[in-house]
Enzyme design. Structure first.
Site, short mmCIF file in Angstrom:
data_model
loop_
_atom_site.label_atom_id
_atom_site.label_comp_id
_atom_site.label_asym_id
_atom_site.label_seq_id
_atom_site.Cartn_x
_atom_site.Cartn_y
_atom_site.Cartn_z
N PHE A 299 0.87 -1.10 -0.01
CA PHE A 299 -0.11 -0.08 0.17
C PHE A 299 0.96 1.28 0.04
O PHE A 299 0.38 2.26 -0.35
CB PHE A 299 -0.85 -0.05 1.10
CG PHE A 299 -0.22 0.17 2.59
CD1 PHE A 299 0.22 1.49 3.03
CD2 PHE A 299 0.01 -1.02 3.41
CE1 PHE A 299 0.89 1.69 4.06
CE2 PHE A 299 0.59 -0.77 4.55
CZ PHE A 299 1.06 0.43 5.10
N GLU B 30 -5.16 -3.67 -1.75
CA GLU B 30 -6.61 -3.66 -1.60
C GLU B 30 -6.86 -2.16 -1.18
O GLU B 30 -8.07 -1.82 -1.10
CB GLU B 30 -7.54 -4.64 -1.13
CG GLU B 30 -7.29 -4.90 0.24
CD GLU B 30 -6.05 -5.74 0.75
OE1 GLU B 30 -6.02 -6.32 1.78
OE2 GLU B 30 -5.12 -5.99 -0.35
N SER C 202 5.70 -6.92 3.81
CA SER C 202 6.45 -7.20 5.32
C SER C 202 7.39 -8.54 5.25
O SER C 202 7.02 -9.41 4.24
CB SER C 202 5.42 -7.42 6.25
OG SER C 202 4.73 -8.40 6.09
N CYS D 190 9.96 1.57 3.29
CA CYS D 190 10.68 0.64 3.80
C CYS D 190 12.16 1.16 3.92
O CYS D 190 13.05 0.43 4.25
CB CYS D 190 10.76 -0.83 2.92
SG CYS D 190 11.41 -0.58 1.16
N GLU E 273 10.06 -3.84 12.93
CA GLU E 273 9.50 -2.88 12.04
C GLU E 273 8.31 -1.93 12.50
O GLU E 273 7.27 -2.63 12.64
CB GLU E 273 9.28 -3.43 10.54
CG GLU E 273 9.16 -2.31 9.41
CD GLU E 273 9.16 -2.74 8.02
OE1 GLU E 273 9.27 -2.36 7.27
OE2 GLU E 273 8.50 -3.97 7.98
#
Length: 504
Positions: free
Chosen positions: A159, A186, A236, A291, A389
């Site tokens: 996303f 989505e 992830s 990231c 994270e």
């Protein structure tokens, strides 16, 4: 008497894109798409069944023979046309990113600009797909190598960069002669459909690029489909590992990029003001949902106090608000659930022994999914705020006495996506890039995302697979080698010879 209240927005239906046209799902499964700045539902996205994923894959499979047979010159010309259309519509694409992801418009425009660089790289695909030849490798025998496309390939994207990350994948895949099925997030799917429309407008044949929306059902359908030759993934680490293992178990090539915990080391000789600017920009840009964000600041020696003070001053001046407001510097997080998850790290930091200097749970806009930036000092390995994270606007600070200790922190962390060092000492910087264990390294550059003609990828638990995304490594990923040994002999010299072929 008339009401001045605004009428609620009717959610827009968001369908799949298969075979060159939007296709409504027959499954009935949907998910809400919301504006993160208001929390209001703006769209309803279809969720694909395995059968609908198969329909997209079959459309891509049917389009492949014609697409791969197209000359390199024509494909390169198409890439130039695609680049022009995306450039002309960059503001429309950026507006979709802000509306569904929440990032400020300036950041959204920059995302599109970086994606355009990958398309520009692909305009040179004839040069990138050149093979090699050895004439007279043996008497009368020539040997030459080729790169050929794989077939149908898939991308599963996150996303946080709904335009850029797919643009790391589909331009190279298409330029190499493959057909593509994209499964975007989505949570912010509309950018993928504008991408499909622009590719059709550019002249890309129907079926070459397809979009299926969905959840784990769609992901597993792509990973298991016998006609999908390769899968690219960004997300992830737990999901990246799952995708890599399942894809490769099903005989597919896979590049799967996972999570990160990027450290920025600041040495005592660094320019404090420049380092503070860099830390704030890299930690809180895009609300920390990237990231390559700096999430851990490692302050060495006496630089710690002035650096932390400089960062705190800058945080106080940041404007957090709706991404469509030109005054906003940071927008909301993607969902309420993710906002609450990020906030939980700040809430628990003090109990773990850290010092919350700036609490981003305070004084943020009430509507939508907002947090302000947080600054947490005295963070140590073993704390959740250090180990995990967070993927939000939270910057931790670890204080150490030496360069050696700082580098050890980076090298011992299970993630190895990116890292940076700030120093005036060229020798130390050279040593750092030599010994640090991370895939992307910045020297006085806080977010060292490679340019499009290099490749993006991390080390350790930040990446799975042996080829990085975009750049020349991606060309290798989306093609396979073929070596041809050729002879056009005089028939009079032909004879039976059961020995192993000799070259001398």
């Amino acid at each position: 008497m008339t009401s001045t209240a605004e009428a609620p927005v009717t959610p827009t239906p968001i369908h799949h894109w298969i075979g060159g046209n939007p296709v409504a799902s027959a499954s009935g499964g949907t998910a809400a798409v919301r504006n993160p700045a208001t929390g209001e539902q703006t769209g309803t996205v279809d969720l694909a069944t395995a059968a609908e994923v198969d329909r997209a894959v079959q459309a891509a499979r049917a389009a492949f023979p014609e697409w791969r047979a197209m000359s390199l010159g024509r494909r390169a010309n198409l890439m130039f046309t695609i680049r022009q259309l995306f450039d002309e519509r960059r503001d429309d694409l950026a507006a979709l990113l802000t509306a569904e992801h929440g990032k400020v418009l300036s950041d959204a425009r920059a995302e599109v600009a970086r994606g355009l660089e990958v398309i520009e790289f692909c305009c040179g695909i004839p040069q990138l797909l050149k093979g090699s030849m050895s004439e007279q490798a043996s008497s009368g025998i020539d040997v030459y190598s080729l790169r050929q496309p794989l077939g149908v390939v898939a991308g599963i994207t996150p996303f946080n960069f709904p335009a850029l990350v797919p643009m790391w994948m589909w331009p190279v895949a298409l330029a190499c002669g493959n057909t593509f099925v994209l499964k975007p997030s989505e949570k912010d799917p509309s950018a993928s459909l504008l991408t499909a429309e622009l590719l059709r407008e550019a002249g890309v044949p129907d079926g070459v690029f397809n979009v299926v929306h969905g959840d784990k059902v769609a992901v597993d359908a792509l990973l298991e489909h016998t006609d999908v030759a390769a899968v690219s993934f960004v997300g992830s680490t737990p999901i990246a590992r799952y995708v890599y293992e399942k894809a490769t178990a099903n005989g597919k090539r896979c590049q799967a990029l996972g999570g990160a915990k990027n450290h920025m080391i600041v040495l005592p000789d660094a320019d404090v003001e420049m380092a503070a600017d860099a830390a704030v920009s890299a930690a809180f840009g895009s609300a920390g949902e990237r990231c390559m964000a700096i999430s851990m600041l490692v302050a060495v020696g006496e630089v710690a106090d002035p650096l932390v003070d400089a960062i705190a001053r800058r945080i106080a001046d940041l404007t957090v608000g709706d991404g469509t407001d030109p005054a906003s510097e940071m927008g909301p997080l993607i969902t309420e659930a993710h906002r609450d998850r990020v906030a939980s790290y700040v809430a628990n930091a003090a109990a773990e022994g850290a010092n919350v200097l700036v609490d981003g749970r305070e004084d943020h806009p009430e509507d939508g999914f907002f947090l302000r930036p947080s600054l947490i000092d005295d963070v140590q390995p073993g704390m959740a705020v250090y180990d995990e994270e967070i993927f939000g606007p939270v910057l931790g600070v670890t204080r150490v006495d030496s360069y050696e200790t700082a580098v050890a922190l980076v090298n011992e962390h299970p993630y190895g996506n990116g890292t940076a060092i700030f120093t005036r000492d060229g020798g130390v910087a050279r040593q750092f890039q030599f010994e640090v264990q991370a895939g992307m390294v910045g020297i006085n550059v806080p977010v060292p995302v490679p340019v499009a003609y290099h490749s993006f990828g991390g080390w350790k638990d930040s990446a799975f697979g042996d080829r990085n995304v975009y750049g020349t490594e991606s060309v290798d990923f989306y093609t396979r080698g073929k070596v041809v040994t050729s002879r056009w002999p005089d028939p009079a010299t032909s004879k039976v010879d059961l020995g192993f072929p000799q070259t001398h």
